[in-house]
Design a protein around this motif. Structure first.
Motif, short mmCIF file in Angstrom:
data_model
loop_
_atom_site.label_atom_id
_atom_site.label_comp_id
_atom_site.label_asym_id
_atom_site.label_seq_id
_atom_site.Cartn_x
_atom_site.Cartn_y
_atom_site.Cartn_z
N ASP A 1 0.87 -1.18 0.00
CA ASP A 1 0.00 0.00 0.00
C ASP A 1 0.91 1.23 0.00
N LEU A 2 0.99 1.91 -1.13
CA LEU A 2 1.89 3.06 -1.22
C LEU A 2 1.50 4.17 -0.26
N ASN A 3 0.25 4.23 0.15
CA ASN A 3 -0.19 5.31 1.04
C ASN A 3 0.30 5.13 2.47
N THR A 4 0.64 3.89 2.85
CA THR A 4 1.05 3.66 4.23
C THR A 4 2.48 3.12 4.36
N ALA A 5 3.01 2.46 3.34
CA ALA A 5 4.35 1.87 3.42
C ALA A 5 5.39 2.96 3.67
N ASN B 1 -4.07 -2.83 -11.16
CA ASN B 1 -4.58 -1.47 -11.43
C ASN B 1 -4.66 -0.61 -10.18
N ASP B 2 -3.63 -0.66 -9.37
CA ASP B 2 -3.57 0.17 -8.16
C ASP B 2 -3.43 1.63 -8.58
N LEU C 1 4.57 6.43 0.20
CA LEU C 1 5.54 6.46 -0.89
C LEU C 1 4.91 7.01 -2.16
N THR C 2 5.72 7.72 -2.92
CA THR C 2 5.26 8.23 -4.21
C THR C 2 6.22 7.77 -5.31
N THR D 1 11.49 3.51 -8.87
CA THR D 1 12.04 4.18 -7.70
C THR D 1 10.91 4.93 -6.99
N LEU D 2 10.79 4.67 -5.70
CA LEU D 2 9.78 5.31 -4.85
C LEU D 2 10.47 6.18 -3.82
#
Length: 520
Positions: free
Chosen positions: A76-80, A171-172, A84-85, A99-100
């Motif tokens: 989950d990019l919103n919480t990891a 499709n996240d 992370l973007t 690259t995040l």
């Protein structure tokens, strides 16, 4: 003809499995209620399963591992890591990567477990049986091997990342325009050390992190920049221990330190894709990996069967980063690693495999690592011999003095000094029983080369003066069939003082100065 027939003629349009998910119904659930699923069961490479005849011909490799059910958390990019973007899309010829970055600009690499090497092939071959073969041989990689490296690297005091297994939803939306390309795949997520924002406690007083190209350009551009060759040798011996054969210059980052008025770079290995590589367990791969063919595809075994094969891909960076070290230093480092990487450390390392993978290869991997650790001094000696055969001694773009003394038939001493303050920047005694050629590269600046002494046989010394007005003096004496001094430079701007034994290879062609600084 048999090979072509068995390889099925044309490339398979749908070589890869449609999803790594064991339960296809979970895919629908992830799309309808993504937050309701925080972990999934996957098989990283269901498409590598093959029948008995195929395995006999092309090898079992790690097919059972690729097909083992493994539990992976959903990323989950919103919480990891606090959120992370997406920063940039990367990847070489095989790996899908991204690259995040977190809110503090610390970067992470998201790298696909499975690979697609088709771009390695010329376009004319990409729709042929060759694509099938190449893709199928990715099964020689253990996809979870990198998870086992951190405990051993930490015990050895080698800087490292700590990868963890993750799955990306189909499709996240957090992946924006890249959601289709990156969705429904299994990845390793790990720290990406690529600048001063990514310095961690394990790096101590580091002030920056640079790639190999920058490091080598800085090393050759000025005379106060050095590579910590002892630290690099230790990292390279660790590579050999874990059978990581693909350690070219692009597989390293370097932590920069300012110590006593000089810059020192220490290695940070990355991309452990080829640890524990297993290739030679099929008839055709066994033939392909003979010394006269693709020698580097040596299999991970209880013994070091071919150290040279493990060092072929790293020759460029090894020649530039290990030229000052002695046999005694390699032996000492091997014994240090033996003490640091204990049986307990190895046991902890292999237990980082997912449980289903451990059941398949854990005990065998542990046994092999212990056996290889016990034999590491012998492997270190072989590695040293490979490096010692032909050695590069490279100056800088600033003025340097190179001194070569033929001490006797067996020993030749090489010293490099900064002309500005006479500080020694390089020193080593070479032995004719180990070394056939010493190549001195002056690069830019007005350099001095002085060759003295007398030997009945000696070692061949090749001087490449480089750009600048160089002064080369050779008063050494070598017996009739002995190895002499060979001088390569431009005729203009070079002063050569030497006897008839010196081989004068000066030319008007400025390409004689060429030296590859980066290797990319």
């Amino acid at each position: 003809m048999l090979l072509l027939t068995l390889s099925a003629g044309c490339a398979r349009k749908n070589f890869f499995a449609s999803t790594p998910l064991v339960d296809a119904a979970v895919r629908t659930q992830l799309q309808q209620s993504p937050e309701a699923v925080d972990s999934v069961t996957v098989k990283a490479g269901k498409h590598y399963s093959r029948g008995f005849l195929h395995r006999i011909l092309w090898g079992t490799h790690y097919r059972p591992v690729w097909n083992a059910p493994v539990t992976a958390p959903v990323l989950d990019l919103n919480t990891a890591h606090g959120g992370l973007t997406v920063k940039e899309i990367g990847g070489g010829f095989q790996t899908t990567s991204m690259t995040l970055a977190d809110s503090s600009a610390f970067t992470y690499a998201l790298r696909s477990l499975d690979k697609d090497p088709i771009r390695v092939l010329p376009k004319v071959w990409r729709k042929t049986f060759a694509a099938n073969v190449l893709r199928d041989q990715i099964s020689a990689i253990n996809p979870y091997a990198a998870l086992t490296a951190p405990p051993m690297a930490a015990a050895a005091g080698i800087m490292h990342s700590t990868p963890r297994l993750v799955y990306v939803r189909p499709n996240d939306s957090a992946f924006g325009e890249h959601k289709e390309r990156f969705g429904d795949k299994v990845y390793l997520l790990e720290e990406k050390f690529d600048g001063d924002k990514t310095i961690t406690a394990q790096m101590g007083k580091a002030v920056d992190i640079d790639g190999s190209g920058t490091v080598l350009n800085n090393r050759y551009g000025d005379n106060d920049v050095f590579i910590d060759q002892v630290a690099f040798a230790k990292a390279r011996l660790f590579d050999i221990l874990i059978h990581d054969w693909d350690r070219h210059e692009g597989q390293w980052e370097w932590a920069q330190y300012n110590e006593n008025g000089i810059r020192i770079y220490r290695p940070i290995p990355k991309d452990r894709d080829n640890m524990y590589y297993r290739f030679q367990d099929g008839i055709i791969p066994w033939i392909f990996s003979r010394n006269w063919a693709i020698r580097k595809f040596e299999s991970f075994d209880d013994e070091f069967n071919d150290v040279y094969a493990l060092t072929m891909n790293s020759r460029f960076i090894d020649e530039r980063g290990l030229s000052a070290l002695t046999r005694q230093q390699f032996d000492s480092l091997a014994h240090v690693l033996q003490k640091q990487i204990t049986d307990q450390v190895i046991a902890e390392a292999v237990q980082q495999f997912p449980s289903s993978v451990y059941e398949l290869v854990g005990p065998a991997t542990q046994r092999k690592l212990i056996s290889r650790r016990d034999a590491l001094p012998k492997a270190a000696e072989e590695f040293y011999k490979i490096l010692a055969k032909e050695v590069l001694v490279v100056g800088t773009d600033v003025e340097d003095t190179f001194e070569v003394k033929r001490l006797n038939d067996e020993e030749t001493e090489v010293t490099v000094r900064r002309k500005s303050d006479d500080i020694i920047t390089y020193h080593r005694v070479f032995f004719r029983s180990e070394t056939e050629l010493i190549t001195l590269h002056g690069l830019a600046g007005d350099d001095d080369f002085k060759v003295t002494g007398k030997a009945g046989k000696g070692i061949k010394v090749k001087i490449v003066g480089g750009r600048g007005e160089d002064e080369i003096t050779d008063t050494s004496k070598v017996g009739g069939w002995g190895k002499k001094t060979w001088v390569y430079d431009t005729e203009r701007g070079t002063e050569l003082k030497a006897g008839p034994e010196t081989k004068d290879k000066r030319t008007s062609d400025v390409r004689v100065h060429a030296f590859d600084r980066e290797g990319f």
